[in-house]
Design a protein around this motif. Structure first.
Motif, mmCIF file in Angstrom:
data_model
loop_
_atom_site.group_PDB
_atom_site.id
_atom_site.type_symbol
_atom_site.label_atom_id
_atom_site.label_comp_id
_atom_site.label_asym_id
_atom_site.label_seq_id
_atom_site.Cartn_x
_atom_site.Cartn_y
_atom_site.Cartn_z
ATOM 1 N N PHE A 85 36.370 32.639 13.338
ATOM 2 C CA PHE A 85 35.480 33.052 14.417
ATOM 3 C C PHE A 85 34.402 32.000 14.658
ATOM 4 C CE2 PHE A 85 31.389 35.096 15.400
ATOM 5 C CZ PHE A 85 31.651 35.487 16.701
ATOM 6 N N GLU A 86 33.732 31.584 13.607
ATOM 7 C CA GLU A 86 32.676 30.574 13.735
ATOM 8 C C GLU A 86 33.231 29.246 14.228
ATOM 9 O OE1 GLU A 86 29.392 30.811 13.659
ATOM 10 O OE2 GLU A 86 29.623 32.965 13.317
ATOM 11 N N LEU A 87 34.420 28.887 13.763
ATOM 12 C CA LEU A 87 35.035 27.636 14.202
ATOM 13 C C LEU A 87 35.344 27.666 15.700
ATOM 14 C CD1 LEU A 87 37.497 26.916 11.255
ATOM 15 C CD2 LEU A 87 35.376 25.707 11.788
ATOM 16 N N VAL A 88 35.855 28.784 16.199
ATOM 17 C CA VAL A 88 36.179 28.904 17.619
ATOM 18 C C VAL A 88 34.913 28.854 18.461
ATOM 19 C CG1 VAL A 88 37.126 30.443 19.396
ATOM 20 C CG2 VAL A 88 38.362 30.096 17.249
ATOM 21 N N VAL A 89 33.894 29.602 18.066
ATOM 22 C CA VAL A 89 32.623 29.592 18.803
ATOM 23 C C VAL A 89 32.054 28.187 18.831
ATOM 24 C CG1 VAL A 89 30.217 30.382 18.797
ATOM 25 C CG2 VAL A 89 32.056 32.010 18.395
ATOM 26 N N HIS A 90 32.035 27.540 17.684
ATOM 27 C CA HIS A 90 31.491 26.183 17.590
ATOM 28 C C HIS A 90 32.262 25.216 18.487
ATOM 29 C CE1 HIS A 90 29.457 22.749 15.836
ATOM 30 N NE2 HIS A 90 30.631 22.190 15.644
ATOM 31 N N ALA A 91 33.578 25.305 18.465
ATOM 32 C CA ALA A 91 34.414 24.393 19.264
ATOM 33 C C ALA A 91 34.228 24.637 20.757
ATOM 34 C CB ALA A 91 35.873 24.540 18.878
ATOM 35 N N LEU A 92 34.275 25.898 21.192
ATOM 36 C CA LEU A 92 34.123 26.199 22.622
ATOM 37 C C LEU A 92 32.718 25.869 23.119
ATOM 38 C CD1 LEU A 92 36.095 29.554 22.927
ATOM 39 C CD2 LEU A 92 36.783 27.305 23.779
ATOM 40 N N ALA A 93 31.701 26.164 22.321
ATOM 41 C CA ALA A 93 30.329 25.825 22.705
ATOM 42 C C ALA A 93 30.140 24.310 22.703
ATOM 43 C CB ALA A 93 29.332 26.493 21.757
ATOM 44 N N GLY A 94 30.774 23.626 21.773
ATOM 45 C CA GLY A 94 30.671 22.166 21.714
ATOM 46 C C GLY A 94 31.254 21.491 22.941
ATOM 47 N N ILE A 95 32.363 22.019 23.431
ATOM 48 C CA ILE A 95 32.965 21.475 24.652
ATOM 49 C C ILE A 95 31.998 21.621 25.817
ATOM 50 C CG2 ILE A 95 34.771 21.884 26.381
ATOM 51 C CD1 ILE A 95 36.693 22.311 24.014
ATOM 52 N N VAL A 96 31.370 22.783 25.926
ATOM 53 C CA VAL A 96 30.422 23.011 27.016
ATOM 54 C C VAL A 96 29.220 22.091 26.878
ATOM 55 C CG1 VAL A 96 28.891 24.692 28.106
ATOM 56 C CG2 VAL A 96 31.145 25.383 27.335
ATOM 57 N N GLU A 97 28.720 21.960 25.671
ATOM 58 C CA GLU A 97 27.550 21.115 25.439
ATOM 59 C C GLU A 97 27.824 19.655 25.810
ATOM 60 O OE1 GLU A 97 24.669 19.902 21.700
ATOM 61 O OE2 GLU A 97 25.786 21.783 21.612
ATOM 62 N N LYS A 98 28.999 19.191 25.472
ATOM 63 C CA LYS A 98 29.342 17.788 25.694
ATOM 64 C C LYS A 98 29.918 17.528 27.088
ATOM 65 C CE LYS A 98 31.828 14.103 23.276
ATOM 66 N NZ LYS A 98 32.722 13.790 22.166
ATOM 67 N N TYR A 99 30.654 18.496 27.632
ATOM 68 C CA TYR A 99 31.437 18.253 28.852
ATOM 69 C C TYR A 99 31.264 19.320 29.931
ATOM 70 C CZ TYR A 99 34.230 15.105 25.864
ATOM 71 O OH TYR A 99 34.669 14.131 25.029
ATOM 72 N N ARG A 100 30.143 19.986 30.019
ATOM 73 C CA ARG A 100 30.021 21.105 30.956
ATOM 74 C C ARG A 100 30.417 20.710 32.380
ATOM 75 N NH1 ARG A 100 26.735 23.524 34.647
ATOM 76 N NH2 ARG A 100 26.849 25.796 34.636
ATOM 77 N N SER A 101 29.777 19.693 32.930
ATOM 78 C CA SER A 101 30.049 19.295 34.311
ATOM 79 C C SER A 101 31.488 18.811 34.491
ATOM 80 C CB SER A 101 29.053 18.234 34.778
ATOM 81 O OG SER A 101 29.254 17.946 36.142
ATOM 82 N N PRO A 102 32.003 17.936 33.635
ATOM 83 C CA PRO A 102 33.416 17.542 33.792
ATOM 84 C C PRO A 102 34.382 18.721 33.685
ATOM 85 C CG PRO A 102 32.297 15.955 32.407
ATOM 86 C CD PRO A 102 31.335 17.096 32.623
ATOM 87 N N LEU A 103 34.080 19.712 32.835
ATOM 88 C CA LEU A 103 34.947 20.878 32.724
ATOM 89 C C LEU A 103 34.954 21.654 34.032
ATOM 90 C CD1 LEU A 103 36.760 22.828 31.182
ATOM 91 C CD2 LEU A 103 34.703 23.883 30.226
ATOM 92 N N LEU A 104 33.783 21.862 34.622
ATOM 93 C CA LEU A 104 33.715 22.576 35.897
ATOM 94 C C LEU A 104 34.417 21.797 37.004
ATOM 95 C CD1 LEU A 104 30.094 24.003 35.749
ATOM 96 C CD2 LEU A 104 32.257 25.245 35.493
ATOM 97 N N ILE A 105 34.268 20.483 36.988
ATOM 98 C CA ILE A 105 34.974 19.648 37.968
ATOM 99 C C ILE A 105 36.481 19.812 37.788
ATOM 100 C CG2 ILE A 105 35.477 17.263 38.648
ATOM 101 C CD1 ILE A 105 32.486 16.654 37.878
ATOM 102 N N LEU A 106 36.927 19.788 36.550
ATOM 103 C CA LEU A 106 38.350 19.916 36.261
ATOM 104 C C LEU A 106 38.913 21.253 36.746
ATOM 105 C CD1 LEU A 106 40.909 18.780 34.835
ATOM 106 C CD2 LEU A 106 40.074 19.894 32.751
ATOM 107 N N ILE A 107 38.222 22.354 36.449
ATOM 108 C CA ILE A 107 38.790 23.662 36.782
ATOM 109 C C ILE A 107 38.512 24.095 38.215
ATOM 110 C CG2 ILE A 107 38.912 24.485 34.408
ATOM 111 C CD1 ILE A 107 36.331 26.031 34.866
ATOM 112 N N ASP A 108 37.440 23.561 38.821
ATOM 113 C CA ASP A 108 37.071 24.004 40.175
ATOM 114 C C ASP A 108 37.214 22.939 41.258
ATOM 115 O OD1 ASP A 108 36.387 26.543 39.229
ATOM 116 O OD2 ASP A 108 34.294 25.983 38.880
ATOM 117 N N GLY A 109 37.288 21.669 40.881
ATOM 118 C CA GLY A 109 37.254 20.622 41.893
ATOM 119 C C GLY A 109 38.381 19.617 41.850
ATOM 120 N N SER A 110 39.497 19.972 41.241
ATOM 121 C CA SER A 110 40.568 18.989 41.074
ATOM 122 C C SER A 110 41.704 19.113 42.084
ATOM 123 C CB SER A 110 41.125 19.063 39.645
ATOM 124 O OG SER A 110 41.660 20.336 39.391
ATOM 125 N N LYS A 111 41.530 19.951 43.095
ATOM 126 C CA LYS A 111 42.583 20.092 44.109
ATOM 127 C C LYS A 111 42.848 18.730 44.754
ATOM 128 C CE LYS A 111 43.866 22.569 48.185
ATOM 129 N NZ LYS A 111 44.640 23.577 48.433
#
Length: 194
Positions: A85-111
């Protein structure tokens, strides 16, 4: 005389491109606006990146690799003393912390790019992961409790919920707290399968 490309200018171009893609998505993003915001000519921008696609790729590829690795790497469970549980939370939060804007671009702006199916691919990889856990659970029960097809909607729901948290919680600590609560909610229900 050969002019040397400057890393700080390259980084400025990437930052302005990230802002442009976040605001307009790939399809409506403008190389002219990116260059103007970086304070350079379009020709100079092309010395650093051969086109809009290359710029987009440089922004979204790192988060794509990291999220694919996280979702697909479910075979490496911690030992009995570890807390998944802690590993998953840490990993998912870490992605957001490091890549929030690129992640949103990828899922919402890559058409219009080769990445436009990224969210569906995340769902598929996650569904495969969940299906394996359902099969293990069914094996322990000695009967089919959950069919493989149940993995798809569970996976889509989980990933879409995560993406919604990323979209609506800009403050890193707030986002981390919400990811923790979200994963906790799912973990409590799925604990039997882990």
């Amino acid at each position: 005389m050969v002019q040397v490309l400057k890393e700080e200018l390259r980084q400025a171009i990437v930052q302005h491109a990230q802002d442009e893609f976040a605001q307009h998505g790939f399809a409506d993003a403008s190389i002219k606006r990116i260059a103007a915001n970086a304070g350079i000519s379009v020709g100079n921008l092309y010395r650093y990146f051969p086109g809009k696609e290359a710029l987009f790729d440089s922004i979204v590829s790192p988060v794509l690799r990291e999220l694919e690795m996280l979702i697909g790497n479910h075979d490496n469970h911690p030992d009995e003393t570890g807390d998944i549980f802690e590993l998953v939370v840490h990993a998912l939060a870490g992605i957001v912390e490091k890549y929030r804007s690129p992640l949103l671009i990828l899922i919402d702006g890559s058409k219009g790019t080769r990445f436009e199916t990224a969210a569906a691919n995340f769902h598929r990889v996650m569904a495969d992961n969940v299906a394996e856990h359902l099969a293990i659970y069914n094996g322990k029960q000695g009967r089919t409790v959950f069919e493989r097809q149940a993995a798809w909607p569970v996976s889509v729901a989980f990933m879409q919920g995560y993406f919604e948290i990323v979209r609506h919680h800009q403050d890193p600590e707030d986002c981390k707290r919400m990811v923790g609560q979200y994963v906790s909610f799912w973990y409590q229900g799925l604990r039997a399968f882990l």
